[in-house]
Design a protein around this motif. Structure first.
Motif, short mmCIF file in Angstrom:
data_model
loop_
_atom_site.label_atom_id
_atom_site.label_comp_id
_atom_site.label_asym_id
_atom_site.label_seq_id
_atom_site.Cartn_x
_atom_site.Cartn_y
_atom_site.Cartn_z
N ASP A 12 0.87 -1.18 0.00
CA ASP A 12 0.00 0.00 0.00
C ASP A 12 0.90 1.22 0.00
N PRO A 13 1.40 1.63 -1.16
CA PRO A 13 2.44 2.67 -1.23
C PRO A 13 2.02 4.02 -0.65
N ILE A 14 0.76 4.38 -0.78
CA ILE A 14 0.30 5.68 -0.27
C ILE A 14 0.39 5.70 1.26
N GLU A 15 -0.14 4.64 1.90
CA GLU A 15 -0.07 4.58 3.36
C GLU A 15 1.38 4.45 3.82
N TYR A 16 2.17 3.70 3.06
CA TYR A 16 3.57 3.48 3.40
C TYR A 16 4.33 4.81 3.43
N ILE A 17 4.13 5.64 2.40
CA ILE A 17 4.78 6.95 2.33
C ILE A 17 4.24 7.87 3.41
N TYR A 18 2.93 7.83 3.62
CA TYR A 18 2.30 8.69 4.62
C TYR A 18 2.82 8.40 6.01
N GLU A 19 2.89 7.11 6.38
CA GLU A 19 3.36 6.75 7.72
C GLU A 19 4.84 7.06 7.89
N SER A 20 5.63 6.83 6.84
CA SER A 20 7.06 7.17 6.91
C SER A 20 7.25 8.66 7.15
N SER A 21 6.48 9.47 6.42
CA SER A 21 6.58 10.92 6.56
C SER A 21 6.16 11.36 7.96
N ASN A 22 5.10 10.75 8.49
CA ASN A 22 4.64 11.09 9.84
C ASN A 22 5.70 10.75 10.89
N ASP A 23 6.31 9.58 10.75
CA ASP A 23 7.33 9.17 11.70
C ASP A 23 8.54 10.10 11.65
#
Length: 234
Positions: A190-201
């Protein structure tokens, strides 16, 4: 002395006595219902901990209450000063922003939490809150228990490691790049969630470093003021 003046003085004295009595009644009610009350909780690593009301007192301004909570069962590696900063930062991330900017702003902290260590697995957390009812004070247990849980969780412990491993090495604003999101349940499928969570972290860690590293910095001032905005309501 004129009779009217004597009557007025008696009225003022009576009102002052009644005010003090009411304050003591409020404090007694809080002590009777909450002192020693505890909440057991479990950290992400499975540690069993207890948080309880250690002391409760009347605040300087009404309605406010000074609360000291005791946390037992978790061995903290940080000293009291650093742990104080961490809990203030986590409170803002978990509650402060929403309390301030939600449609129905929730007034909570008047003063930021302050930590005192009693032992390796025994700390006190003192702060003042807005409100003096049993329900308003009782919410401290669940809120601060969650703050402690977040402190012990992988994301915040990762932020601590980043700061400790690179302390005195930052040049300008920190820029954190993680190879993958800290939360293991996020799938690369799920690339969108993957990028979103990485950015949040990454943003969480960067803001944490700015908060801890610069006591006169903008983010320290911003978070501390937003955490304690209830002070302006008194």
């Amino acid at each position: 002395m004129p009779t009217q003046l004597i009557a007025k003085l008696i009225e003022l004295a009576y009102n002052e006595t009644q005010s003090d009595l009411a304050h003591h009644e409020i404090e007694d009610r809080l002590l009777d219902n909450l002192l020693g009350k505890n909440l057991d909780f479990t950290t992400e690593q499975g540690e069993q901990a207890t948080i309880l009301f250690h002391s409760i007192g009347r605040g300087k301004e009404s309605p406010s209450t000074v609360v000291t909570l005791q946390v037992e069962g978790i061995e903290f590696n940080q000293d009291a000063e650093r742990l104080t900063l961490d809990l203030r930062y986590i409170f803002y991330q978990e509650y402060g922003y929403n309390f301030l900017f939600s449609g129905t702003s929730t007034k909570f902290l008047i003063t930021s939490p302050f930590v005192q260590r009693l032992g390796p697995a025994n700390i006190l957390i003192e702060f003042a809150i807005y409100g003096n009812t049993v329900n308003q004070v009782n919410r401290c247990l669940s809120i601060l228990a969650e703050v402690i849980r977040v402190h012990q969780a992988t994301r915040h412990q990762t932020a601590i490691e980043w700061y400790d491993d690179h302390e005195n090495k930052w040049e300008g604003d920190p820029e954190i790049t993680l190879e993958e999101p800290i939360r293991e349940t996020v799938s690369i499928d799920d690339p969108i969630e993957y990028i979103y969570e990485s950015s949040n972290d990454e943003s969480y860690i960067e803001d944490y470093i700015r908060y801890v590293d610069n006591p006169r910095g903008e983010i320290r001032n911003l978070i501390d003021n937003r955490n304690t905005y209830a002070r302006s309501e008194l």
